[in-house]
Write an enzyme that holds these catalytic residues in place. Sequence first.
Site, PDB file in Angstrom:
ATOM      1  CG  ASP A  21     -14.356   3.386  -2.992  1.00  0.00           C
ATOM      2  OD1 ASP A  21     -13.885   3.651  -4.122  1.00  0.00           O
ATOM      3  OD2 ASP A  21     -14.306   2.244  -2.481  1.00  0.00           O
ATOM      4  CD  GLU A  28      -7.606   4.365  -7.132  1.00  0.00           C
ATOM      5  OE1 GLU A  28      -7.915   3.379  -7.826  1.00  0.00           O
ATOM      6  OE2 GLU A  28      -7.997   4.505  -5.964  1.00  0.00           O
ATOM      7  CG  HIS A  30      -4.875   2.078  -6.472  1.00  0.00           C
ATOM      8  ND1 HIS A  30      -4.695   2.879  -5.371  1.00  0.00           N
ATOM      9  CD2 HIS A  30      -5.971   1.325  -6.212  1.00  0.00           C
ATOM     10  CE1 HIS A  30      -5.636   2.606  -4.484  1.00  0.00           C
ATOM     11  NE2 HIS A  30      -6.431   1.670  -4.979  1.00  0.00           N
ATOM     12  NE  ARG A  63      -3.809  -0.470   2.304  1.00  0.00           N
ATOM     13  CZ  ARG A  63      -4.768  -0.920   1.492  1.00  0.00           C
ATOM     14  NH1 ARG A  63      -5.102  -0.225   0.433  1.00  0.00           N
ATOM     15  NH2 ARG A  63      -5.360  -2.076   1.714  1.00  0.00           N
ATOM     16  NE  ARG A  98      -3.546  -5.151  -5.559  1.00  0.00           N
ATOM     17  CZ  ARG A  98      -4.323  -4.607  -4.631  1.00  0.00           C
ATOM     18  NH1 ARG A  98      -4.092  -3.369  -4.204  1.00  0.00           N
ATOM     19  NH2 ARG A  98      -5.332  -5.269  -4.116  1.00  0.00           N
TER      20      ARG A  98
HETATM   21  C1  BG6 Z   1      -9.785   1.734  -4.555  1.00  0.00           C
HETATM   22  C2  BG6 Z   1     -11.177   1.170  -4.529  1.00  0.00           C
HETATM   23  O1  BG6 Z   1      -9.384   1.899  -5.866  1.00  0.00           O
HETATM   24  O2  BG6 Z   1      -8.892   0.827  -3.914  1.00  0.00           O
HETATM   25  C3  BG6 Z   1     -11.590   0.891  -3.094  1.00  0.00           C
HETATM   26  O3  BG6 Z   1     -12.078   2.085  -5.159  1.00  0.00           O
HETATM   27  C4  BG6 Z   1     -10.573  -0.026  -2.427  1.00  0.00           C
HETATM   28  O4  BG6 Z   1     -12.887   0.292  -3.074  1.00  0.00           O
HETATM   29  C5  BG6 Z   1      -9.195   0.604  -2.558  1.00  0.00           C
HETATM   30  O5  BG6 Z   1     -10.925  -0.196  -1.060  1.00  0.00           O
HETATM   31  C6  BG6 Z   1      -8.061  -0.232  -1.937  1.00  0.00           C
HETATM   32  O6  BG6 Z   1      -8.064  -1.523  -2.430  1.00  0.00           O
HETATM   33  P1  BG6 Z   1      -7.048  -2.588  -1.863  1.00  0.00           P
HETATM   34  O7  BG6 Z   1      -7.403  -3.883  -2.550  1.00  0.00           O
HETATM   35  O8  BG6 Z   1      -5.660  -2.115  -2.212  1.00  0.00           O
HETATM   36  O9  BG6 Z   1      -7.279  -2.630  -0.354  1.00  0.00           O
END
Ligand code: BG6
Length: 304
Positions: A216, A275, A172, A76, A102
């Site tokens: 979101d 994103e 993202h 993340r 990813r």
């Molecule tokens: C965003 C989505 O792009 O990514 C959200 O719109 C999601 O719904 C977020 O919670 C994070 O996703 P992840 O899979 O990395 O926890």
Amino acid sequence: MRPIDLEALNDTFAITDHITFVAGPGDLTIAQIRNAFATATVSLYGAQVLAFQPHGHEPVLWGSAHNAYRPGKAVRAGIPVCWPWFGPHPSDSAKPAHGFARTSPWSVLSTAALAHGATQIRLRLADEDTDSALWPYAFELRLVVTVGADLKVELIARNPGRTAYTYSGALHSYFTVNDIAAISIQGLDGCTYVDQIDEGRHKIQHGPITFVSETDRIYLNTTEKCVIEDPGLDRRITIAKGGSHTTVVWNPWIEKSQRLADFGRDEYHGMVCVETANADGDSITVAPGGEHRLTAIIGVEPKI
Ligand code: BG6
């Protein structure tokens, strides 16, 4: 993850005063870039830009302090590459959210010091590197990262096979902000969006986006540049794009971030995702022999 011979990687691809390869957290192999404009790091795991910081500025991209950096787990931070589906898999919830790009090990195709002083790295992932049970098509992805005064990220999806494929995805991007409650995002005024926390209802954006709770949203039919106005850091982050008709804006706020293992209790204050996406109705079909290019260009400027 397959072991990577750092010495061999540096012998082939390191460039003095531009790019070197090091072992990062969790033994991820990281390309460290430093040139006259900026510093940046790119992980070969996921082809993920983890950091970008033009000289004289605060870090532009955000990363959680709670990442596990474990194989199979998404990191993340920075710019995860979501591909070949955005969000949950459309028909099989056992498949990983946001696809497998990813969490796959990518390989280095080339590095270059460009004429005007920027640094470029090109990475590759193809069907032979991934599990065909996840995605049964022949494909080749290339991610081209160019670090100059701006950060340019291009995801090129090719189809070397005989069958067309259709995918969704996103660059993202996680951005560092001083205080989520004080920022605003320009560029989406008047757009229709899918409100993912209100049963997918379609709504219209009026004015700049501000944040008071979990957000979101998938903004539809937009090719516009977005600008994050951050009064606390006295700066604007600009996100221009190509090959994308959807923009996703996300902040998990308090409750959702507490449900995420890799998100600190108060970290939602300091981040926002804007994103560059191919999501919702904006999925892309690539014919045999064809390709699609998704581009994000990220810049930072002092507040006007
Ligand atoms: C965003 C989505 O792009 O990514 C959200 O719109 C999601 O719904 C977020 O919670 C994070 O996703 P992840 O899979 O990395 O926890």
